[in-house]
Design a protein around this motif. Sequence first.
Motif, short mmCIF file in Angstrom:
data_model
loop_
_atom_site.label_atom_id
_atom_site.label_comp_id
_atom_site.label_asym_id
_atom_site.label_seq_id
_atom_site.Cartn_x
_atom_site.Cartn_y
_atom_site.Cartn_z
N THR A 304 0.67 -1.28 -0.03
CA THR A 304 0.06 0.11 -0.05
C THR A 304 1.00 1.07 -0.02
N SER A 351 4.71 1.13 9.47
CA SER A 351 4.99 0.76 10.74
C SER A 351 6.42 1.21 11.02
N GLY A 352 7.23 1.54 9.96
CA GLY A 352 8.67 2.07 10.34
C GLY A 352 9.43 0.86 10.40
N VAL A 400 -4.84 -5.15 9.79
CA VAL A 400 -3.75 -5.36 8.90
C VAL A 400 -3.75 -4.62 7.55
N VAL A 609 6.05 -6.40 8.62
CA VAL A 609 6.78 -7.29 7.80
C VAL A 609 8.00 -7.28 8.14
C1 F6R Z 1 -1.83 -3.53 2.81
C2 F6R Z 1 -0.74 -3.09 3.52
C3 F6R Z 1 0.59 -3.66 3.16
C4 F6R Z 1 1.72 -2.61 3.67
C5 F6R Z 1 3.14 -2.97 3.49
C6 F6R Z 1 4.18 -2.08 3.83
O1 F6R Z 1 -3.07 -3.22 3.04
O2 F6R Z 1 -1.00 -2.69 4.73
O3 F6R Z 1 0.62 -3.76 1.88
O4 F6R Z 1 1.47 -1.43 3.17
O5 F6R Z 1 3.26 -4.33 3.98
O6 F6R Z 1 4.02 -1.86 5.23
P1 F6R Z 1 4.58 -0.44 5.89
O7 F6R Z 1 4.03 0.67 5.47
O8 F6R Z 1 4.17 -0.81 7.43
O9 F6R Z 1 6.24 -0.66 5.57
#
Ligand code: F6R
Length: 612
Positions: A304, A351-352, A400, A609
């Motif tokens: 996203t 999330s950073g 999520v 992740v």
């Molecule tokens: C989809 C979603 C994921 C995150 C991706 C990056 O709804 O939330 O595609 O956007 O895992 O996560 P961040 O933004 O935490 O680096």
Amino acid sequence: MCGIVGYTGSREAVEVLIGGLKKLEYRGYDSAGIALQKNGKLIVSKAAGSVADLEKTLEDRFSNTQAGIGHTRWATHGRPTDQNAHPHSSMSGDIVIVHNGIIENHRSLREWLSGEKGYSFRSETDTEVLAHLVEDNYDGDLLEAVRKAVAFVEGSYALVAASSHEPERLVCVRKDSPLIIGIGDNENFIASDIPALLSHTRKTCILEDGEFASVTAEKVDFYNEEGCPLEKEIFEVNWDITAAEKGGYDHFMLKEIMEQPMAVRETLRQRIDVKKRRVDLTELDSLKNELAGLEKIYIVACGTAYHAGLIGKAVIEKLAGIPVEVDVASEFRYRNPIFAANQLAIVISQSGETADTLAALRLARSKGVKVLAITNVVGSTVSREADQVFFTWAGPEIAVASTKAYLTQLVALYLLAIHMGESRGYIKPGLGSELIEGLQNLPGQLKALLSEDNISKIKTYCDHLVTWKNAFFLGRNLDFPVAMEGALKLKEISYIHAEACAAGELKHGPLALIVEGLPVIVLATQKAVLEKVLSNIQEVNARGGAVFAITGEGFEDIDRQVENVFYLPPVNDIIAPILSVVPTQLIAYYTALAGGSSIDKPRNLAKSVTVE
Ligand code: F6R
């Protein structure tokens, strides 16, 4: 967001406060603290980490007390440390406060209080000014002191104050941040959220903006801004604890979708100079030289956040004239990007903590390229390692599937693009202030967009969509990344395969898949390509596809071709992606709901992740 609890009564206050804070843990936080009234003094304990960490610091002297306040902090101004945790004490220690929200004019207040008034500060927070302001205005009546103190303040606040001179009394006030009074039997409670109250009472009074309450064990008195007494209705909460955690919504995802007006307001807060109608990003001053001479920007992110980056590219190129390359973080480091002077890397991560994004950040820095991080989590690894951070201040996102974090990433990128366009003198005269006005209108427009009528229109289409295994999302220009985001969200939580397609590419292959009834969601918000999108809709209609069009006011021609049309409020085409994604979030949500899938925790996915 942060959590507040307050108690006054005959029970062991420390137990009530710690119990209340634990009930607010689900919201996410990074430090906690309590202050209790003890023998004419206020005793305070604070700890970075969890409420369990705080509990370990509480020696015996924290027992046998009957009033106090507690807080869980989600860091905004200042890192998650013991010192920055709430409650904050005034210089004498006679006043303690807890606060949710943001004090916009904290810098000038801090200067004034520490200079002319001689107060010394112990934390990096915006909140601490409130403790000193209440002390400065205290003349034997805590309510009057709080009333006078908040008159100095611009911003948002849910504030609870205690004074060692009035051991049984708590005083609270709110503006743009929730605060609830729980009414007990010879005991009363204060909380930012209902879950903290439910095990004690179901009788509540909800404070409205500008209202104050003076709370003792025996009674609660309400006052308006002028200090005149108010009658308030008692509201009996009938939610169970699970419903209460979700603010009465069935899922965190829906709650977070509905919180978007507030989240966007927080991202914009303090970043627009209203008088001059300019973007004010003094927080990026350390990158001033880099921004002035930029020749190229890399935007790197996952999922996203990557889609936000695609929109960022379009608006930065349009408004600031700087070429931008956008990369999926997991590909970036393996494609040997060509780094050079006069470049900037922007990493985007809710999330950073995303491993691939972090690796991209480290790679860019190792090649001497400065990194600006757009993130929602203060203290996250990305925020600590980047050269500069643009916090989105969306509040914790628990579902999520990202919704409010994504929307605020977009707002951050628009602010950045306008800022760079203005400082480089690239943006067309007048366009900057027009877009700024457009951004300021967003909270109200988002609220209108989330109306019952709009939602029921979407639900009807979702009843059809849920019967299919595949769907298409189409868009051109700025609508294409929105189509990608819509498709990702639908896949993630409904498990229906969805493909985003640049509408002009349809006839180069995907058209073969369009059959009678196939759901096709079309984004049509860009005037410059509207005629072409209408032709694409005809291509779908001719094969019997079931189109749902998301479009702007003034684009009514679509009505003649499409049965299901969702109209956005009037908005400049450039800003339209911030609004047009919301119906796609609702489509994903209500389709998943109709299909019975696990919405907040979709199978195989995690919120953060941290592995490659
Ligand atoms: C989809 C979603 C994921 C995150 C991706 C990056 O709804 O939330 O595609 O956007 O895992 O996560 P961040 O933004 O935490 O680096």
